[in-house]
Design a protein around this motif. Sequence first.
Motif, PDB file in Angstrom:
ATOM      1  N   SER A  38       0.826  -1.204   0.000  1.00  0.00           N
ATOM      2  CA  SER A  38       0.000   0.000   0.000  1.00  0.00           C
ATOM      3  C   SER A  38       0.864   1.260   0.000  1.00  0.00           C
ATOM      4  O   SER A  38       0.598   2.213  -0.739  1.00  0.00           O
ATOM      5  N   ARG A  41       2.471   1.632  -3.445  1.00  0.00           N
ATOM      6  CA  ARG A  41       1.509   2.140  -4.436  1.00  0.00           C
ATOM      7  C   ARG A  41       1.285   3.633  -4.250  1.00  0.00           C
ATOM      8  O   ARG A  41       1.193   4.380  -5.229  1.00  0.00           O
ATOM      9  N   ALA A  42       1.218   4.075  -2.994  1.00  0.00           N
ATOM     10  CA  ALA A  42       1.046   5.507  -2.727  1.00  0.00           C
ATOM     11  C   ALA A  42       2.253   6.287  -3.251  1.00  0.00           C
ATOM     12  O   ALA A  42       2.099   7.358  -3.852  1.00  0.00           O
ATOM     13  N   ASN A  43       3.460   5.766  -3.047  1.00  0.00           N
ATOM     14  CA  ASN A  43       4.667   6.415  -3.575  1.00  0.00           C
ATOM     15  C   ASN A  43       4.641   6.442  -5.100  1.00  0.00           C
ATOM     16  O   ASN A  43       4.985   7.453  -5.710  1.00  0.00           O
ATOM     17  N   ASP A  44       4.230   5.345  -5.718  1.00  0.00           N
ATOM     18  CA  ASP A  44       4.159   5.303  -7.178  1.00  0.00           C
ATOM     19  C   ASP A  44       3.174   6.347  -7.704  1.00  0.00           C
ATOM     20  O   ASP A  44       3.468   7.030  -8.684  1.00  0.00           O
ATOM     21  N   ARG A  45       2.019   6.482  -7.046  1.00  0.00           N
ATOM     22  CA  ARG A  45       1.039   7.493  -7.463  1.00  0.00           C
ATOM     23  C   ARG A  45       1.626   8.893  -7.322  1.00  0.00           C
ATOM     24  O   ARG A  45       1.479   9.725  -8.228  1.00  0.00           O
ATOM     25  N   ASP A  46       2.297   9.144  -6.199  1.00  0.00           N
ATOM     26  CA  ASP A  46       2.891  10.469  -5.991  1.00  0.00           C
ATOM     27  C   ASP A  46       3.983  10.752  -7.016  1.00  0.00           C
ATOM     28  O   ASP A  46       4.090  11.870  -7.535  1.00  0.00           O
ATOM     29  N   MET A  48       4.175   9.501 -10.026  1.00  0.00           N
ATOM     30  CA  MET A  48       3.520   9.757 -11.312  1.00  0.00           C
ATOM     31  C   MET A  48       2.949  11.173 -11.351  1.00  0.00           C
ATOM     32  O   MET A  48       3.071  11.871 -12.356  1.00  0.00           O
ATOM     33  N   ASP A  49       2.332  11.594 -10.249  1.00  0.00           N
ATOM     34  CA  ASP A  49       1.805  12.961 -10.192  1.00  0.00           C
ATOM     35  C   ASP A  49       2.931  13.983 -10.336  1.00  0.00           C
ATOM     36  O   ASP A  49       2.798  14.973 -11.051  1.00  0.00           O
ATOM     37  N   ARG A  52       4.006  14.098 -13.876  1.00  0.00           N
ATOM     38  CA  ARG A  52       3.039  14.836 -14.697  1.00  0.00           C
ATOM     39  C   ARG A  52       3.205  16.338 -14.515  1.00  0.00           C
ATOM     40  O   ARG A  52       3.124  17.106 -15.480  1.00  0.00           O
TER      41      ARG A  52
END
Length: 96
Positions: A38, A41-46, A48-49, A52
């Motif tokens: 978990s 995944r949170a690090n991966d989302r951050d 990616m953000d 971007r």
Amino acid sequence: MADFFEELGKRISDVASDLGKKTEDTIEIQKIKGEIRSLKRANDRDLMDLGRMVYDKFQKGEIPDTDYIDLCDNIEKREEEIERQEEEIVRIKEDI
């Protein structure tokens, strides 16, 4: 004979206790691994953000660092290639 059954009962109790402990440990390990996944995944989302945001700034001409520019150029080229490939798919489907 009673000693035999007492000893057998004690061994069964010890084995059951050991199995219970191992099961608890396994469950705890799986819980921790789930928390780790978990967090990752949170690090991966951050990340990616963050990527971007950097890419958006690149498109606006707001990125002075050449390392970022090289990466953004590569992304932009791949985006163009993806667009060409998608157009090719549409063209092929129209020919069918």
